[in-house]
Design a protein around this motif. Structure first.
Motif, PDB file in Angstrom:
ATOM      1  N   GLU A   1      23.127 -32.145 -46.382  1.00 15.20           N
ATOM      2  CA  GLU A   1      21.732 -31.302 -45.564  1.00 15.20           C
ATOM      3  C   GLU A   1      21.478 -30.537 -46.890  1.00 15.20           C
ATOM      4  O   GLU A   1      21.756 -29.170 -46.898  1.00 15.20           O
ATOM      5  N   LEU A   2      19.702 -30.796 -46.333  1.00 15.43           N
ATOM      6  CA  LEU A   2      18.711 -29.548 -47.500  1.00 15.43           C
ATOM      7  C   LEU A   2      17.833 -28.681 -46.780  1.00 15.43           C
ATOM      8  O   LEU A   2      16.689 -30.434 -46.611  1.00 15.43           O
ATOM      9  N   ASP A   3      17.015 -28.111 -46.280  1.00 15.11           N
ATOM     10  CA  ASP A   3      16.172 -28.217 -45.566  1.00 15.11           C
ATOM     11  C   ASP A   3      15.858 -26.323 -46.029  1.00 15.11           C
ATOM     12  O   ASP A   3      15.851 -25.584 -45.146  1.00 15.11           O
ATOM     13  N   PRO A   4      14.836 -26.398 -46.743  1.00 13.44           N
ATOM     14  CA  PRO A   4      13.772 -25.541 -47.891  1.00 13.44           C
ATOM     15  C   PRO A   4      13.235 -24.925 -46.048  1.00 13.44           C
ATOM     16  O   PRO A   4      13.095 -23.468 -47.007  1.00 13.44           O
ATOM     17  N   GLY A   5      12.634 -25.638 -45.702  1.00 15.72           N
ATOM     18  CA  GLY A   5      11.331 -24.439 -44.928  1.00 15.72           C
ATOM     19  C   GLY A   5      12.620 -23.550 -43.929  1.00 15.72           C
ATOM     20  O   GLY A   5      12.032 -22.119 -43.240  1.00 15.72           O
ATOM     21  N   ARG A   6      13.643 -23.857 -43.582  1.00 18.66           N
ATOM     22  CA  ARG A   6      14.644 -22.965 -42.275  1.00 18.66           C
ATOM     23  C   ARG A   6      15.712 -22.529 -43.299  1.00 18.66           C
ATOM     24  O   ARG A   6      16.678 -21.226 -43.238  1.00 18.66           O
ATOM     25  N   GLY A   7      15.846 -22.528 -44.867  1.00 19.04           N
ATOM     26  CA  GLY A   7      16.847 -22.156 -45.799  1.00 19.04           C
ATOM     27  C   GLY A   7      18.516 -22.873 -45.221  1.00 19.04           C
ATOM     28  O   GLY A   7      19.041 -21.833 -45.487  1.00 19.04           O
ATOM     29  N   ARG A   8      18.808 -23.881 -44.681  1.00 19.26           N
ATOM     30  CA  ARG A   8      19.743 -23.847 -44.397  1.00 19.26           C
ATOM     31  C   ARG A   8      20.385 -25.263 -45.053  1.00 19.26           C
ATOM     32  O   ARG A   8      19.471 -26.086 -46.015  1.00 19.26           O
ATOM     33  N   ILE A   9      21.474 -24.765 -45.613  1.00 18.36           N
ATOM     34  CA  ILE A   9      22.370 -26.015 -46.701  1.00 18.36           C
ATOM     35  C   ILE A   9      23.132 -26.322 -45.629  1.00 18.36           C
ATOM     36  O   ILE A   9      24.781 -25.595 -45.013  1.00 18.36           O
ATOM     37  N   GLY A  10      23.272 -28.074 -45.851  1.00 24.31           N
ATOM     38  CA  GLY A  10      25.470 -28.350 -45.094  1.00 24.31           C
ATOM     39  C   GLY A  10      26.332 -29.163 -45.960  1.00 24.31           C
ATOM     40  O   GLY A  10      25.903 -29.775 -47.055  1.00 24.31           O
ATOM     41  N   LEU A  11      26.950 -28.633 -46.005  1.00 26.88           N
ATOM     42  CA  LEU A  11      28.055 -29.009 -46.416  1.00 26.88           C
ATOM     43  C   LEU A  11      29.118 -29.404 -46.520  1.00 26.88           C
ATOM     44  O   LEU A  11      29.064 -29.653 -45.281  1.00 26.88           O
ATOM     45  N   ASN A  12      29.975 -30.044 -47.410  1.00 29.31           N
ATOM     46  CA  ASN A  12      31.036 -31.527 -46.578  1.00 29.31           C
ATOM     47  C   ASN A  12      32.095 -31.748 -47.994  1.00 29.31           C
ATOM     48  O   ASN A  12      32.026 -31.485 -49.002  1.00 29.31           O
ATOM     49  N   THR A  13      32.907 -31.089 -47.663  1.00 32.30           N
ATOM     50  CA  THR A  13      34.776 -31.443 -48.418  1.00 32.30           C
ATOM     51  C   THR A  13      35.116 -33.031 -48.195  1.00 32.30           C
ATOM     52  O   THR A  13      36.145 -32.887 -48.697  1.00 32.30           O
ATOM     53  N   ALA A  14      34.975 -33.301 -46.613  1.00 29.14           N
ATOM     54  CA  ALA A  14      36.050 -34.268 -46.002  1.00 29.14           C
ATOM     55  C   ALA A  14      35.814 -35.521 -47.128  1.00 29.14           C
ATOM     56  O   ALA A  14      36.424 -36.721 -47.521  1.00 29.14           O
ATOM     57  N   LEU A  15      34.392 -35.838 -47.222  1.00 25.08           N
ATOM     58  CA  LEU A  15      34.088 -36.415 -48.878  1.00 25.08           C
ATOM     59  C   LEU A  15      34.922 -36.707 -49.338  1.00 25.08           C
ATOM     60  O   LEU A  15      35.137 -37.855 -50.566  1.00 25.08           O
ATOM     61  N   LEU A  16      35.241 -35.616 -50.214  1.00 18.92           N
ATOM     62  CA  LEU A  16      35.746 -35.412 -50.867  1.00 18.92           C
ATOM     63  C   LEU A  16      37.839 -36.346 -50.692  1.00 18.92           C
ATOM     64  O   LEU A  16      38.797 -36.332 -51.705  1.00 18.92           O
ATOM     65  N   GLU A  17      38.061 -36.212 -50.053  1.00 14.66           N
ATOM     66  CA  GLU A  17      39.752 -36.868 -49.893  1.00 14.66           C
ATOM     67  C   GLU A  17      39.829 -38.109 -50.148  1.00 14.66           C
ATOM     68  O   GLU A  17      38.195 -38.785 -50.217  1.00 14.66           O
ATOM     69  N   GLY A  18      41.044 -38.301 -50.571  1.00 10.91           N
ATOM     70  CA  GLY A  18      41.344 -39.818 -50.627  1.00 10.91           C
ATOM     71  C   GLY A  18      41.857 -40.434 -48.631  1.00 10.91           C
ATOM     72  O   GLY A  18      40.919 -41.278 -48.148  1.00 10.91           O
ATOM     73  N   PRO A  19      43.458 -39.787 -48.879  1.00 10.26           N
ATOM     74  CA  PRO A  19      43.167 -40.350 -46.924  1.00 10.26           C
ATOM     75  C   PRO A  19      43.029 -39.946 -46.477  1.00 10.26           C
ATOM     76  O   PRO A  19      42.883 -38.269 -47.103  1.00 10.26           O
ATOM     77  N   PRO A  20      42.412 -39.972 -44.486  1.00  7.41           N
ATOM     78  CA  PRO A  20      42.042 -39.248 -44.255  1.00  7.41           C
ATOM     79  C   PRO A  20      43.609 -38.159 -44.127  1.00  7.41           C
ATOM     80  O   PRO A  20      44.403 -37.616 -43.926  1.00  7.41           O
ATOM     81  N   GLY A  21      42.955 -36.559 -44.177  1.00 12.36           N
ATOM     82  CA  GLY A  21      44.620 -35.666 -43.920  1.00 12.36           C
ATOM     83  C   GLY A  21      44.111 -35.029 -45.277  1.00 12.36           C
ATOM     84  O   GLY A  21      45.346 -34.233 -45.367  1.00 12.36           O
ATOM     85  N   GLU A  22      44.081 -35.594 -46.405  1.00 13.47           N
ATOM     86  CA  GLU A  22      44.058 -34.908 -47.580  1.00 13.47           C
ATOM     87  C   GLU A  22      44.453 -33.945 -47.663  1.00 13.47           C
ATOM     88  O   GLU A  22      45.289 -32.571 -48.877  1.00 13.47           O
ATOM     89  N   LEU A  23      43.542 -32.431 -47.164  1.00 12.05           N
ATOM     90  CA  LEU A  23      43.639 -31.053 -47.803  1.00 12.05           C
ATOM     91  C   LEU A  23      44.191 -30.912 -47.457  1.00 12.05           C
ATOM     92  O   LEU A  23      44.475 -29.081 -47.106  1.00 12.05           O
ATOM     93  N   LEU A  24      44.779 -30.895 -45.727  1.00 14.79           N
ATOM     94  CA  LEU A  24      45.638 -30.272 -45.576  1.00 14.79           C
ATOM     95  C   LEU A  24      46.627 -30.166 -45.798  1.00 14.79           C
ATOM     96  O   LEU A  24      47.697 -29.305 -45.963  1.00 14.79           O
ATOM     97  N   VAL A  25      47.783 -31.276 -46.194  1.00 14.21           N
ATOM     98  CA  VAL A  25      48.468 -31.275 -47.341  1.00 14.21           C
ATOM     99  C   VAL A  25      48.704 -31.291 -48.995  1.00 14.21           C
ATOM    100  O   VAL A  25      49.826 -30.277 -49.584  1.00 14.21           O
ATOM    101  N   ASP A  26      47.622 -31.686 -49.998  1.00 10.70           N
ATOM    102  CA  ASP A  26      47.446 -30.739 -51.379  1.00 10.70           C
ATOM    103  C   ASP A  26      45.731 -30.740 -50.897  1.00 10.70           C
ATOM    104  O   ASP A  26      44.844 -31.038 -52.203  1.00 10.70           O
ATOM    105  N   LYS A  27      45.233 -29.538 -50.433  1.00  8.35           N
ATOM    106  CA  LYS A  27      44.020 -29.074 -50.837  1.00  8.35           C
ATOM    107  C   LYS A  27      43.789 -29.256 -52.467  1.00  8.35           C
ATOM    108  O   LYS A  27      42.696 -28.815 -53.050  1.00  8.35           O
ATOM    109  N   ASP A  28      44.960 -28.057 -53.415  1.00 10.97           N
ATOM    110  CA  ASP A  28      44.414 -27.879 -54.875  1.00 10.97           C
ATOM    111  C   ASP A  28      44.545 -28.983 -55.309  1.00 10.97           C
ATOM    112  O   ASP A  28      43.202 -29.061 -56.397  1.00 10.97           O
ATOM    113  N   THR A  29      44.843 -30.579 -54.828  1.00 14.04           N
ATOM    114  CA  THR A  29      44.208 -31.837 -56.273  1.00 14.04           C
ATOM    115  C   THR A  29      43.194 -32.226 -55.789  1.00 14.04           C
ATOM    116  O   THR A  29      42.307 -32.783 -56.540  1.00 14.04           O
TER     117      THR A  29
END
Length: 416
Positions: free
Chosen positions: A364-392
């Motif tokens: 998400e990008l909203d220059p008028g209100r200065g907002r930037i929305g981020l997402n790390t879940a889209l980088l996961e393979g299996p659901p919850g991968e960040l919980l067990v192997d964040k470094d990979t």
């Protein structure tokens, strides 16, 4: 002496002379009354004939001869001499010809009541001409209206502009435009066609007051509002300062930059004459407030290098119950708790804590209100991968981002 007779014996008694004089007066009045009745009867007869000819009355019965006055022993003087019929008539009416005599008041008042009523169709009425006449008299120029006119005359205190009304519009010298205009004849030659804003409706003479300056200000506010809507960064030159900040000019409008919105607010008086890039905080044409920010412009400039689907890297600046604020180098992005992982997370700190380095996708990008929305879940393979192997996940973020970007495009196409 007695035979010759004396003057006293030849004179008539005074009482006899008075009686004779009274009888002469009565005879004269009777003659005048008879003449007046004859004139009135002639006028009434003529009126009757005219009404019959016009079809307004039925034929009248022949007039009855008046009864002799002698047969009316109990009549009053007014009835005896018929003075009531002479009411409203002048001596000229009595002496004129019978045909020229006007009708008595009673007859004249009764005649219109016997006339037939006329309808609108009996009159020659042109509706188009009537509406055109109304348009010609309609006032030209209401307050706040933009009209086009032609310069027809110049005076030392202003300009007369023909705007199509019954009187020209007048533009005071102070309303001739933004800034100071020293030569009106050079700026407004006779015959020049200009657009003006009506600032005061017509007076008793039909003249309205117009302004080029007011129109230019309205147009400037419209342009500045559009710049704010688009989130633009604009360049201004500082032309003054006060204790609270610095002033500048933008599209002919006076702008203000508070000290708190300057990159160097401690030495703001040294900024006079310098060019700054600024963004908009408040644009209000009704209160004439134009507030700008140099700091927000720096943030807005960073937004120009960002786009949805882009992989960015930053440091966790704060951990909140609803998510993480990530410093991306001058701007902050929000990684909401629902966007961290697709697995079951008991606490945000299970994955990231303050000071950690984070790679995430911009969703998400909203220059008028200065907002930037981020997402790390889209980088996961299996659901919850960040919980067990964040470094990979973080190490392979660049490769995984390509797959995630394709998924985002599909989602945008489906939503569109």
């Amino acid at each position: 002496m007695a035979a010759n007779g004396s003057p006293q014996q030849n004179r008539k008694p005074l009482q006899v002379m008075q009686i004779n004089r009274r009888e002469d007066e009565q005879d004269r009045l009777q003659r005048e009354a008879a003449e007046a009745r004859a004139a009135a009867d002639a006028a009434a007869a003529k009126a009757q004939r005219l009404e019959e000819a016009a079809g307004l009355a039925s034929p009248a019965k022949p007039p009855q001869p008046p009864q002799p006055l002698a047969s009316q022993p109990n009549a009053s003087d007014e009835e005896r001499f018929g003075m009531g019929e002479l009411e409203g008539m002048t001596m000229a009416d009595l002496l004129g010809a019978p045909d020229d005599k006007p009708k008595p008041r009673a007859a004249a008042a009764a005649t219109p009541q016997r006339q037939q009523a006329r309808s609108v169709d009996d009159f020659d009425f042109d509706e188009e001409a009537f509406l055109a006449a109304l348009d010609e008299k309609a006032p030209v120029g209401t307050t706040g209206e933009v009209v086009t006119g032609t310069v027809i005359s110049l005076e030392s205190d202003g300009v007369y502009v023909d705007i199509g009304g019954k009187a020209p519009g007048f533009m005071p010298k102070s309303e001739a435009g933004l800034g100071v205009i020293t030569n009106l004849r050079e700026r407004f030659p006779k015959g020049l066609e200009i657009e003006v804003l009506v600032t005061r409706e017509q007076n008793a003479d039909g003249m309205v007051t117009v302004s080029c300056r007011a129109l230019a200000l309205r147009q400037s506010w419209d342009r500045v509002k559009e710049m704010e809507k688009q989130g633009k960064v604009v360049q201004v030159i500082v032309n003054g300062f006060n204790r609270g900040g610095v002033t500048c000019d933008l599209e002919g409008l006076r702008g203000f930059i508070p000290r708190s919105q300057l990159q160097d607010g401690e030495n703001h008086q040294e900024l006079v004459g310098k060019k700054l890039g600024v963004a908009f905080i408040e644009v209000n044409s009704e209160t004439r407030k134009l507030v700008l920010s140099e700091k927000r412009a720096a943030v807005a400039a960073l937004f120009t290098d960002l786009e949805v689907g882009q992989l960015v890297e930053g440091q966790v600046a704060a951990v909140k119950p609803y998510g993480l604020f990530v410093d991306l180098g001058g701007v902050s992005g929000l990684l909401h708790q629902s966007m961290i992982t697709n697995g079951s997370m008991r606490s945000i700190r299970e994955v990231f804590d303050q000071g950690d380095r984070v790679k995430a996708l911009i969703t998400e990008l909203d220059p008028g209100r200065g907002r930037i929305g981020l997402n790390t879940a889209l980088l996961e393979g299996p659901p919850g991968e960040l919980l067990v192997d964040k470094d990979t996940v973080m190490a392979e973020a660049a490769d995984r981002a390509s797959r995630a970007q394709s998924l985002l495009k599909q989602q945008e196409q489906s939503a569109g």
